[in-house]
Motif scaffolding. Structure first.
Motif, short mmCIF file in Angstrom:
data_model
loop_
_atom_site.label_atom_id
_atom_site.label_comp_id
_atom_site.label_asym_id
_atom_site.label_seq_id
_atom_site.Cartn_x
_atom_site.Cartn_y
_atom_site.Cartn_z
N LEU A 37 0.83 -1.21 0.00
CA LEU A 37 0.00 0.00 0.00
C LEU A 37 0.86 1.26 0.00
O LEU A 37 0.57 2.23 -0.70
CB LEU A 37 -0.92 0.00 1.23
N LYS A 38 1.94 1.25 0.80
CA LYS A 38 2.85 2.41 0.85
C LYS A 38 3.48 2.66 -0.51
O LYS A 38 3.59 3.79 -0.96
CB LYS A 38 3.96 2.18 1.89
N GLU A 39 3.87 1.56 -1.16
CA GLU A 39 4.50 1.68 -2.49
C GLU A 39 3.51 2.27 -3.49
O GLU A 39 3.87 3.15 -4.29
CB GLU A 39 4.96 0.29 -2.95
N ILE A 40 2.26 1.83 -3.46
CA ILE A 40 1.24 2.34 -4.38
C ILE A 40 0.98 3.82 -4.13
O ILE A 40 0.88 4.62 -5.07
CB ILE A 40 -0.07 1.50 -4.23
N LYS A 41 0.88 4.20 -2.85
CA LYS A 41 0.65 5.61 -2.50
C LYS A 41 1.81 6.48 -2.95
O LYS A 41 1.62 7.60 -3.44
CB LYS A 41 0.44 5.75 -1.00
N ALA A 42 3.04 5.95 -2.80
CA ALA A 42 4.22 6.72 -3.22
C ALA A 42 4.21 6.92 -4.73
O ALA A 42 4.51 8.02 -5.22
CB ALA A 42 5.49 5.98 -2.79
N ARG A 43 3.83 5.86 -5.47
CA ARG A 43 3.76 5.97 -6.94
C ARG A 43 2.70 6.98 -7.36
O ARG A 43 2.92 7.79 -8.26
CB ARG A 43 3.43 4.61 -7.55
N ALA A 44 1.53 6.93 -6.68
CA ALA A 44 0.44 7.85 -7.01
C ALA A 44 0.86 9.29 -6.72
O ALA A 44 0.58 10.20 -7.52
CB ALA A 44 -0.80 7.49 -6.19
N ALA A 45 1.55 9.50 -5.60
CA ALA A 45 2.01 10.85 -5.26
C ALA A 45 3.04 11.35 -6.27
O ALA A 45 3.04 12.52 -6.66
CB ALA A 45 2.60 10.86 -3.85
N ALA A 46 3.94 10.45 -6.70
CA ALA A 46 4.97 10.83 -7.68
C ALA A 46 4.34 11.21 -9.01
O ALA A 46 4.72 12.20 -9.64
CB ALA A 46 5.96 9.68 -7.86
N LYS A 66 1.29 12.27 -9.48
CA LYS A 66 0.52 13.49 -9.28
C LYS A 66 1.46 14.70 -9.30
O LYS A 66 1.11 15.76 -9.83
CB LYS A 66 -0.22 13.41 -7.95
N GLY A 67 2.66 14.53 -8.72
CA GLY A 67 3.65 15.62 -8.68
C GLY A 67 4.12 15.98 -10.09
O GLY A 67 4.32 17.13 -10.42
N LYS A 68 4.28 14.96 -10.94
CA LYS A 68 4.71 15.22 -12.33
C LYS A 68 3.63 15.96 -13.10
O LYS A 68 3.91 16.84 -13.89
CB LYS A 68 5.03 13.89 -13.04
N LYS A 69 2.38 15.59 -12.88
CA LYS A 69 1.26 16.21 -13.62
C LYS A 69 1.08 17.66 -13.20
O LYS A 69 0.81 18.52 -14.03
CB LYS A 69 -0.04 15.44 -13.35
N SER A 70 1.23 17.93 -11.91
CA SER A 70 0.97 19.30 -11.42
C SER A 70 2.16 20.23 -11.70
O SER A 70 2.02 21.44 -11.57
CB SER A 70 0.68 19.27 -9.92
N ALA A 71 3.31 19.70 -12.11
CA ALA A 71 4.45 20.55 -12.42
C ALA A 71 4.12 21.43 -13.63
O ALA A 71 3.59 20.97 -14.62
CB ALA A 71 5.69 19.70 -12.72
#
Length: 150
Positions: free
Chosen positions: A131-140, A142-147
């Motif tokens: 779950l932590k790995e999935i959340k980290a991937r989703a956050a990463a 999301k960070g690329k899209k919002s840049a």
């Protein structure tokens, strides 16, 4: 039959030991048991044999009545599920066979058995890590899209 007490139908007490089994026939129309010394036979012109419990059954067949529509016949009772509760209670329940484990697409039987034999704590730790790995991937992502784009 013996004088004292009630006896089961089809079983006669006799002076020897145990019980004597009486051969019974079934009525061709009603489906009821016919004991020795009772009933009558009817042989049609085409050679078919019928055995009747009484005149009521014989005349009903000759008048071409349908046994399924007369509520005193065994056929009617069977078709309309009468007296099934006692029959179901008598029926012995068989042990159900457990389904053999089969391999699922993407995971072999050995992998499934290994996961099943793991302790719950190990399984929970692995689930939390995933779950932590999935959340980290989703956050990463999301960070690329919002840049901001240049």
């Amino acid at each position: 039959n013996c004088k004292g007490g009630r006896e089961k139908k089809g079983v006669v007490r006799w002076k020897g030991r145990g019980r004597m089994v009486v051969k019974t026939e079934l009525c061709s129309f009603s489906g009821m048991k016919i004991y020795p010394g009772h009933g009558s036979r009817f042989i049609r012109l085409d050679g078919k044999h019928f055995v009747f419990l009484n005149g009521k059954c014989r005349s009903s067949l000759i008048m071409r009545r349908k046994a399924a529509n007369l509520n005193w016949t065994q056929l009617y009772r069977r078709l309309h599920k009468k007296g099934q509760s006692e029959e179901a209670a008598r029926r012995r329940s068989r042990a159900k066979k457990s389904a053999a484990p089969k391999a699922v697409e993407g995971a072999s039987l050995e992998v499934i058995k290994a996961k099943r034999s793991q302790k719950p704590e190990v399984r929970k730790a692995a689930r939390d890590a995933a779950l932590k790995e999935i959340k980290a991937r989703a956050a990463a992502s999301k960070g690329k899209k919002s840049a901001p784009k240049k």
